[in-house]
Enzyme design. Structure first.
Site, PDB file in Angstrom:
ATOM      1  N   CYS A   1      19.402 -35.893  -1.878  1.00 18.42           N
ATOM      2  CA  CYS A   1      19.753 -35.460  -0.871  1.00 18.42           C
ATOM      3  C   CYS A   1      18.504 -35.064  -0.018  1.00 18.42           C
ATOM      4  CB  CYS A   1      20.361 -33.936  -1.104  1.00 18.42           C
ATOM      5  SG  CYS A   1      20.755 -32.986   0.317  1.00 18.42           S
TER       6      CYS A   1
ATOM      7  N   HIS B   1      28.081 -31.921  -3.315  1.00 15.95           N
ATOM      8  CA  HIS B   1      26.914 -31.546  -3.071  1.00 15.95           C
ATOM      9  C   HIS B   1      26.684 -30.958  -1.596  1.00 15.95           C
ATOM     10  CE1 HIS B   1      22.324 -31.107  -3.794  1.00 15.95           C
ATOM     11  NE2 HIS B   1      22.466 -31.406  -2.724  1.00 15.95           N
ATOM     12  N   GLU B   2      26.818 -32.171  -0.959  1.00 12.95           N
ATOM     13  CA  GLU B   2      26.566 -31.982   0.587  1.00 12.95           C
ATOM     14  C   GLU B   2      27.253 -30.491   0.838  1.00 12.95           C
ATOM     15  OE1 GLU B   2      23.988 -33.000   1.901  1.00 12.95           O
ATOM     16  OE2 GLU B   2      23.497 -34.502   0.351  1.00 12.95           O
TER      17      GLU B   2
ATOM     18  N   HIS C   1      25.865 -27.226   0.885  1.00 12.34           N
ATOM     19  CA  HIS C   1      24.704 -26.943   1.860  1.00 12.34           C
ATOM     20  C   HIS C   1      25.692 -26.540   3.140  1.00 12.34           C
ATOM     21  CE1 HIS C   1      21.430 -28.346  -0.258  1.00 12.34           C
ATOM     22  NE2 HIS C   1      21.732 -29.662  -0.132  1.00 12.34           N
TER      23      HIS C   1
ATOM     24  N   HIS D   1      18.925 -26.068  -2.456  1.00 13.79           N
ATOM     25  CA  HIS D   1      18.860 -26.601  -3.658  1.00 13.79           C
ATOM     26  C   HIS D   1      18.633 -25.760  -4.989  1.00 13.79           C
ATOM     27  CE1 HIS D   1      18.143 -30.697  -1.460  1.00 13.79           C
ATOM     28  NE2 HIS D   1      19.490 -30.576  -1.899  1.00 13.79           N
TER      29      HIS D   1
END
Length: 467
Positions: free
Chosen positions: A92, A218-219, A222, A228
């Site tokens: 990432c 995952h993104e 954020h 992280h």
């Protein structure tokens, strides 16, 4: 605790960048690559403060040590092979450590009902597959929180999703195929919450790289305010891991972090997720243990530890990062030194591995080896090289298989308690090493002399991992 705190740090827009097109640039040296990496993910020379906080330590060395500590590497302050290996992994594009605030819940959206819009589609997948991957990625987070995600089509949404390449005008250009896969921004107005995916990557819906669902999940972490994690098994770990998207479960580390920001779900039974095993956890239990061309492999659920006899520490990784098509939670494994193949068992099936590859014609049924239909699974398997035999343990019995004749020996099965006095019936794993047979039962291992039929010593299972 450190992992949770790191994840709750406020993500910010990425400021430094790799070259937009790697093919137009001469190959970077390892030192140049490392400097770019530390600038981008650890604020080398850009964090607004003195970069040499420790006396007599150069800024590059300090940031390198910071990176090594984050990834659980041996902190050497030098660009050793393991450090370079981590830096070269696809990942990432969001900071690991650097310019973010320690404000916790203020990094979250101040509402529970969020909207998203898909601005364009990758040509790598049918539009319907992209929509499904995005929807499922949001569901990962809504299943464990009170959050809802509604797709809109015409109006500006909270989370704008796009596929783009190179310089896409957000001060964070992509770097071509490999390297940075995607990035997203902290909750907020404008670009806040938006997620961008590198169109120079090849996006898939399978376990082949790169799975859109896994990267999107995952993104979107954020986009919801998470940073992280240092937990190698967490979804929010910075580097990409090749895991089976069909069986994905949100790890407990991620659940704890997102619920800290938004609270628990309304489900009467709160969902839980898998945890990452700790090397020196006294309660660790191995599913299987085998040798592999001089190394030792210890399987624990969806993970394995890879240990070279001369290495002081074992390396933890996902099973499917090593063997993408292999199932997790295997039952047994052993190495055939004649073929140098690894035989892996789960349920009534077994697979032969040659290095990183599955041998053609596998998986096969265990009954092709000569087991009766009453055997549904193998508890443990071990090859005794000096005998040319492989022992299979199931419940209270064991079988002897002749690798040369490729058939079960006559007179088997036999009772474990009769031929291996002192060894409990239910064996979790076994392997043969340097003339000794090792049985793993729960948290303990029994070192066994097959000639004298005596237990030499009883140790903790994870003593092989340096504990």
């Amino acid at each position: 605790m450190n992992s949770l705190l790191l994840k709750l740090l406020l993500c910010v827009a990425i400021t430094a960048a790799f070259p937009a097109d790697k093919q137009d640039e001469p190959p970077a040296t390892k030192e140049e690559m490392a400097e770019n990496y530390l600038k981008r993910f650890y604020s080398l020379g850009t964090d607004g403060g003195p970069v040499g906080r420790k006396k007599h330590i150069q800024p590059f060395t300090e940031k390198l040590e910071q990176m090594q500590k984050f990834f659980g590497l041996k902190v050497t302050g030098t660009l050793d092979p393991k450090t370079v290996e981590v830096m070269e992994k696809p990942r990432c594009g969001v900071y690991d450590v650097g310019q973010y605030s320690t404000v916790a819940k203020s990094s979250a959206w101040q509402k529970k009902d969020l909207t998203y819009r898909i601005l364009n589609f990758t040509p790598d997948l049918p539009q319907a597959d992209v929509e499904t991957a995005i929807q499922r990625a949001f569901k990962v987070w809504s299943d464990v929180t009170p959050l809802t995600f509604t797709r809109i089509y015409n109006e500006v949404s909270d989370i704008e999703i796009s596929f783009t390449a190179g310089d896409h005008k957000d001060n964070s250009p992509f770097d071509g195929s490999g390297g940075i896969l995607a990035h997203a921004f902290q909750p907020g107005n404008g670009i806040g919450g938006d997620a961008h995916f590198d169109e120079d990557e090849t996006w898939t819906k399978t376990s082949e790289i790169y799975n859109l669902f896994l990267v999107a999940a995952h993104e979107f972490g954020h986009s919801l305010g998470l940073s992280h994690s240092t937990d190698q098994g967490a979804l929010m770990y910075p580097t990409y891991s090749n895991t089976d998207p069909k069986t994905f479960q949100l790890p407990q580390d991620d659940i704890n972090a997102i619920q800290y920001l938004y609270g628990k779900s309304s489900n009467p039974v709160q969902p839980t997720g898998p945890s990452t095993p700790s090397r020196c956890d006294p309660n660790v239990v191995f599913n299987a243990v085998t040798t592999m061309r001089g190394e030792l492999i210890f399987f624990v659920k969806r993970f394995l530890w890879r240990k070279h006899p001369q290495a002081s520490e074992a390396e933890l990784m996902f099973v499917q990062a090593f063997w993408p098509s292999l199932p997790t939670n295997i039952d047994a494994a052993y190495e055939n030194p004649i073929t140098e193949q690894i035989l892996v068992f789960k349920g009534s099936k077994y697979t032969a591995l040659d290095g990183f590859d599955v041998v053609q014609g596998y998986p096969r049924n265990i009954y092709s080896l000569g087991f009766p239909k009453t055997v549904k699974r193998i508890d443990a398997a071990v090859h005794i090289e000096q005998l040319g035999k492989t022992y299979f343990f199931a419940a209270k019995k064991y079988w002897s298989y002749d690798e040369d004749k490729k058939q079960m020996d006559k007179g088997f099965p036999k009772q474990i308690s009769n031929d291996f006095p002192g060894i409990p019936d239910k064996i979790d794993a076994a392997f043969y090493y340097r003339g000794r047979l090792y049985f793993f039962i729960g948290r303990s291992q029994f070192e066994y002399n097959i000639n004298s039929k005596r237990i030499v010593q009883v140790l903790r299972s994870n003593s092989w991992l340096g504990c």
